[in-house]
Design a protein around this motif. Structure first.
Motif, short mmCIF file in Angstrom:
data_model
loop_
_atom_site.label_atom_id
_atom_site.label_comp_id
_atom_site.label_asym_id
_atom_site.label_seq_id
_atom_site.Cartn_x
_atom_site.Cartn_y
_atom_site.Cartn_z
N VAL A 46 0.84 -1.19 0.00
CA VAL A 46 0.00 0.00 0.00
C VAL A 46 0.88 1.25 0.00
N ALA A 47 1.93 1.23 0.83
CA ALA A 47 2.84 2.38 0.87
C ALA A 47 3.55 2.57 -0.46
N CYS A 48 3.98 1.48 -1.09
CA CYS A 48 4.65 1.58 -2.40
C CYS A 48 3.70 2.14 -3.45
N ALA A 49 2.46 1.67 -3.43
CA ALA A 49 1.49 2.20 -4.40
C ALA A 49 1.27 3.68 -4.18
N ASN A 50 1.28 4.09 -2.92
CA ASN A 50 1.10 5.50 -2.60
C ASN A 50 2.21 6.34 -3.21
N LEU A 51 3.45 5.93 -2.97
CA LEU A 51 4.58 6.70 -3.48
C LEU A 51 4.67 6.61 -5.00
N ALA A 52 4.35 5.45 -5.57
CA ALA A 52 4.38 5.30 -7.03
C ALA A 52 3.39 6.24 -7.69
N ASN A 53 2.23 6.39 -7.07
CA ASN A 53 1.23 7.32 -7.61
C ASN A 53 1.76 8.75 -7.58
N LEU A 54 2.43 9.09 -6.48
CA LEU A 54 2.99 10.43 -6.38
C LEU A 54 4.07 10.65 -7.44
N LEU A 55 4.89 9.64 -7.67
CA LEU A 55 5.94 9.76 -8.69
C LEU A 55 5.36 9.81 -10.10
N LEU A 56 4.23 9.13 -10.31
CA LEU A 56 3.56 9.23 -11.61
C LEU A 56 3.11 10.66 -11.89
N ALA A 57 2.49 11.27 -10.88
CA ALA A 57 2.04 12.65 -11.05
C ALA A 57 3.23 13.58 -11.25
N ARG A 58 4.31 13.32 -10.52
CA ARG A 58 5.51 14.15 -10.64
C ARG A 58 6.15 14.00 -12.03
N ALA A 59 6.04 12.79 -12.60
CA ALA A 59 6.62 12.56 -13.93
C ALA A 59 5.93 13.41 -14.98
N ALA B 237 15.50 -2.36 -1.53
CA ALA B 237 15.70 -2.57 -2.96
C ALA B 237 14.39 -2.88 -3.66
N LEU B 238 13.57 -3.74 -3.03
CA LEU B 238 12.28 -4.08 -3.61
C LEU B 238 11.38 -2.85 -3.70
N THR B 239 11.41 -2.04 -2.65
CA THR B 239 10.59 -0.83 -2.64
C THR B 239 11.02 0.13 -3.75
N ALA B 240 12.33 0.31 -3.91
CA ALA B 240 12.82 1.19 -4.97
C ALA B 240 12.36 0.69 -6.34
N LEU B 241 12.41 -0.62 -6.53
CA LEU B 241 12.00 -1.19 -7.82
C LEU B 241 10.51 -1.00 -8.07
N ILE B 242 9.70 -1.28 -7.01
CA ILE B 242 8.24 -1.17 -7.17
C ILE B 242 7.83 0.28 -7.38
N CYS B 243 8.39 1.18 -6.54
CA CYS B 243 7.96 2.58 -6.59
C CYS B 243 8.48 3.30 -7.83
N GLY B 244 9.68 2.94 -8.27
CA GLY B 244 10.30 3.72 -9.33
C GLY B 244 10.16 3.17 -10.73
N SER B 245 9.92 1.88 -10.88
CA SER B 245 9.98 1.30 -12.22
C SER B 245 8.85 1.78 -13.12
N ILE B 246 7.61 1.79 -12.60
CA ILE B 246 6.48 2.18 -13.45
C ILE B 246 6.59 3.65 -13.87
N PRO B 247 6.78 4.60 -12.93
CA PRO B 247 6.93 6.00 -13.37
C PRO B 247 8.14 6.19 -14.28
N ALA B 248 9.25 5.52 -13.96
CA ALA B 248 10.46 5.70 -14.77
C ALA B 248 10.27 5.17 -16.18
N LEU B 249 9.66 4.01 -16.33
CA LEU B 249 9.42 3.44 -17.65
C LEU B 249 8.49 4.34 -18.46
N GLN B 250 7.47 4.87 -17.80
CA GLN B 250 6.55 5.74 -18.52
C GLN B 250 7.24 7.03 -18.97
#
Length: 828
Positions: free
Chosen positions: A308-321, A401-414
């Motif tokens: 849940v926390a990873c999804a939260n931060l990933a969403n924030l990084l998506l908006a920031r992207a 490491a897992l958190t960095a991968l989960i949170c950063g991979s989707i926004p970074a790839l996009q």
């Protein structure tokens, strides 16, 4: 650009976004913190091992009866023979935990001790940190009593005073000289309930585990505890000889056990040996199979919070992207490759994960310190060394490491797939372009997953909480509120059995005479208590010889007053009375289930059975009482046998009383009265049946507390993520909202549309969450007192998410309703 340069640039970028760093520190820190805490607890309870020499060479040796699934213990006599005859083991030692009554400077305490055979410390390679180990002559029968202290007990009881060496402790009525202090961290081989004191097996008769001898069968005439092969209480651990393995030891010990069965058929017939590497045993093979799934379930549960926390931060990084699309376009125009861009963005997410990991470790440190000082309502609380050691830190590093991968991979790839021309045309932070239309769908998926994970945890917490309530409402077969229990040990008075019975009887009579007390009685076991004891029964027509399948039934020893304390309802025959004294024919009172199971047609009164060995003296059933709960409130009805207290009891007993009001308020007064009458008696414990019921519910209560904490965290994180996504979508649709308002839509309609959109996420997530909750309920079914598909829990879970969604949508809905259509329509 090198990795170091990526990280330096990432630090400069994040310095410009302190809010983003704060969110990462809080949300990811909570996720990593609770996961690290849970892993540390499980590691300490199940996987942490004491430091001994060459632990890979140690094996556990269990005794098993043919056709039995249990992993049993051994007698001293069998240990001695196996140690002397085995060639595949270089050494073999035994140990057994025992509750010890310790008195120092006139202050009594109940401590967990360990009885160890000669060679125990030498085999493990454990030496004394202060003083010395046991000398060989101190481990011979008749030697002066000596004791070794753990470092933890030395610190607690003696404040690490070196002069304690050579001092004495009074244990079980005898003075033991302190020979030394063991190294810090060594508390024996068994995890959880760890020893504080170690005494040689030569002193067995001084520290014999209370109440155990009566349940071992008939003691041969004149045999000591050292020679009695039926007295099996030792857990054996051996060290492999050079070139040997556990399979070879198994084959040899099977042969040796067969020889012992031939030499001692009365005690060893049909006994075999099972050898397992110590590293593969958590607590005991009989229960290890349930511990691992339980541990896995706990890790999955806290893992949901991290997701849940990873999804939260990933969403924030998506908006920031999206806000950085123009910046990304400039980098692409200047020659940066998509691979370089991807690496840079992953470096930034890794830095955020590292910030979260540091805050998570701080959270875990505080949580572990709290757990280390928490006291459970138990006579003896488990002792664990919770620490952020190597395995725990390695686990936290892996989570990072897992958190960095989960949170950063989707926004970074996009972001890395951004097209150059549309990105350069876009204004930083503006609304949708064709290149950004994927953002809402990705963000929506992440929020839906957050809702689903949160719902699973909320429903789990509700199932546990409702189970505790349901268990407390179960008909126990007796009233728990008026009953108090004092556990007493008269061993320090050095009385024989008849004298001990007279002292106990005097104490019970004195309590019964108190005006606030309705009745008092004596027993060796109270329903829902932790001292669970059963006997091996031989019943004509069901089991008549040692070759027949064993009948193991729950037993206690009780006097006539005990039935008045419990309010037992007599159905047939009589209860115990003055006729059932020591030396008289043995008698029993059984429950209705016992009578129904074994004598359904003719009735149980007058029937006879034997216990422990087939040729023991007969016991006649004189009465049948109504059924009651024995071990847990949720159990199926089970047979229970009461044996006459006066015919078996020794220096250890429970004094139960029934108050005219509530037992809790009278407990302290009753304990003071008993100790005033018998100052030499050791008060092992004082409690009530209500507390004992709640103690037996401890796994459900503790699980409910953990689930509730995780559910609250998940709800808070989900609410934050949902609020962020809705706010983002409102910002993206400002022009659209202005157009609707210009065409006549009122502010209430706009606000309702925003709320409806938020509830849509809840609906989608609830569908997935309910499926997950159903699977969770099935996994928890064995400890639940309500249905695994409890409709109330489902409604509570969905209702909680609706409330969270409404709260999360309030500010964005208010913002949408205040949009000025003239200003919004001017936006391009």
């Amino acid at each position: 650009m090198s990795l170091g340069q990526d990280l330096k640039l990432g630090v400069r970028v994040l310095q410009k976004s302190p809010g983003l760093v704060a969110v990462a520190a809080l949300s990811i820190g909570l996720g990593i913190g609770v996961n690290t805490t849970m892993f540390s607890v499980l590691h300490a309870a199940l996987f942490d091992r004491p430091e001994v020499d060459a632990p890979e060479q140690l094996v556990n040796v269990y005794t098993r009866r043919e056709n039995s699934e249990g992993f049993g213990t051994n007698s001293i006599a069998d240990w001695r023979d196996l140690r002397e005859r085995s060639e595949s083991l270089s050494d073999l030692a035994g140990y057994s935990l025992a509750l010890m009554n310790v008195e120092r400077d006139g202050r009594p305490s109940l401590e967990v001790g360990s009885i160890v055979t000669p060679g125990y410390f030498e085999m493990l390679g454990v030496d004394a940190q202060h003083g010395r180990r046991f000398l060989s002559e101190e481990q011979e029968r008749g030697a002066a009593p000596v004791v070794l202290l753990t470092h933890r007990y030395w610190e607690r009881a003696f404040a690490q005073d070196p002069s304690a060496i050579g001092d004495s402790l009074r244990i079980g009525g005898a003075d033991f000289t302190i020979a030394g202090v063991l190294p810090q961290g060594f508390n024996g081989l068994l995890r959880g309930i760890e020893a504080e004191l170690f005494v040689p097996a030569a002193q067995l008769e001084l520290v014999e585990p209370a109440g155990q001898i009566e349940n071992q069968g008939r003691r041969p005439s004149g045999a000591s505890l050292f020679d009695w092969r039926g007295y099996r209480f030792l857990t054996l651990t051996g060290r492999l000889a050079d070139g040997q393995n556990s399979a070879g030891v198994q084959a040899e010990l099977q042969t040796l056990m067969a020889a012992l069965a031939s030499e001692h058929p009365d005690s060893n017939e049909k006994l075999t040996a099972t050898v397992l590497p110590t590293s593969k045993v958590l607590v005991n093979p009989s229960i290890d199979g349930t511990l691992l799934p339980g541990a896995g379930l706990l890790l999955v549960m806290v893992g949901l919070v991290l997701l849940v926390a990873c999804a939260n931060l990933a969403n924030l990084l998506l908006a920031r992207a999206v806000a950085r699309r123009r910046e990304i376009g400039v980098r692409l125009a200047l020659g940066a490759s998509q691979r370089q861009l991807l690496r840079q963005l992953l470096a930034e997410s890794s830095l955020l994960a590292a910030v979260g990991a540091l805050s998570g470790l701080a959270i875990a440190f505080v949580a572990l310190r709290f757990l280390a000082t928490a006291e459970l309502d138990l006579p003896i609380s488990p002792n664990f060394d919770y620490e952020l050691g190597g395995p725990v830190l390695f686990f936290a590093l892996g989570l990072t490491a897992l958190t960095a991968l989960i949170c950063g991979s989707i926004p970074a790839l996009q972001a890395a797939r951004t097209s150059l021309v549309p990105a350069l045309k876009a204004e930083a932070g503006t609304g949708y372009s064709r290149g950004s239309r994927r953002l809402p769908s990705l963000g929506s998926v992440l929020v839906v997953l957050q809702v689903a994970f949160s719902l699973i945890l909320v429903i789990g917490a509700s199932l546990m909480a409702r189970s505790v309530g349901a268990a407390r409402d179960v008909d126990l077969g007796f009233e728990a509120e008026p009953v108090g229990v004092l556990t007493l040990d008269l061993d320090a008075l050095d009385l024989d059995r008849s004298e001990a019975r007279e002292r106990f009887r005097a104490l019970a009579d004195a309590l019964a005479a108190e005006p606030e007390i309705e009745a008092a009685g004596l027993t060796t076991r109270i329903p829902l208590g932790l001292n669970m004891v059963n006997g091996n029964f031989f019943i004509p027509g069901h089991r008549e010889t040692e070759d027949d399948p064993p009948l193991q039934l729950e037993i206690t020893y009780a006097d006539p007053g005990y039935f008045d304390v419990m309010g037992s309802q007599l159905l047939e025959g009589r209860l115990f009375d003055s006729r059932d004294r020591a030396g008289a024919p043995r008698v029993a009172v059984v429950t209705r289930e016992m009578a129904r199971r074994f004598w359904p047609e003719e009735g149980a009164v007058g029937k006879r059975f034997r216990m422990n060995i087939a040729d023991s003296s007969e016991i006649e059933i004189v009465g049948v009482i109504e059924d009651h709960k024995v071990i847990t409130p949720g159990e199926m009805t089970r047979p229970f046998v009461h044996l006459a207290w006066d015919q078996s009891a020794g220096s250890y007993s429970l004094l139960a009383f029934r108050s005219r009001t509530g037992a809790d308020g009278l407990l302290e007064k009753a304990a003071a009265r008993v100790q005033a009458l018998e100052p030499g008696a050791f008060l092992v414990d004082s409690t009530t049946l209500v507390r004992q019921r709640d103690t037996m519910l401890l796994p459900v209560r503790a699980g409910g507390s953990v689930f509730a904490a995780m559910a609250l965290l998940a709800l808070a994180l989900s609410g934050t993520g949902l609020a962020g996504l809705i706010a983002y979508r409102v910002g993206q649709r400002t022009r659209e909202i202005g157009l609707h308002m210009a065409l006549g839509a009122d502010r209430g309609t706009i606000a309702r549309n925003v709320l409806t959109e938020s509830l849509g996420f809840v609906a989608a997530g609830s569908g997935l969450g309910l499926l997950g909750a159903f699977a969770l309920g099935k996994a928890l079914e064995s400890v639940l007192y309500v249905s695994s598909w409890d409709p109330v829990s489902m409604v509570v879970g969905v209702g909680a998410l609706i409330v969270v969604a409404a709260l999360a949508s309030w500010a964005p809905a208010r913002r949408a309703a205040r949009v000025d259509p003239l200003i919004a329509l001017r936006q391009t």
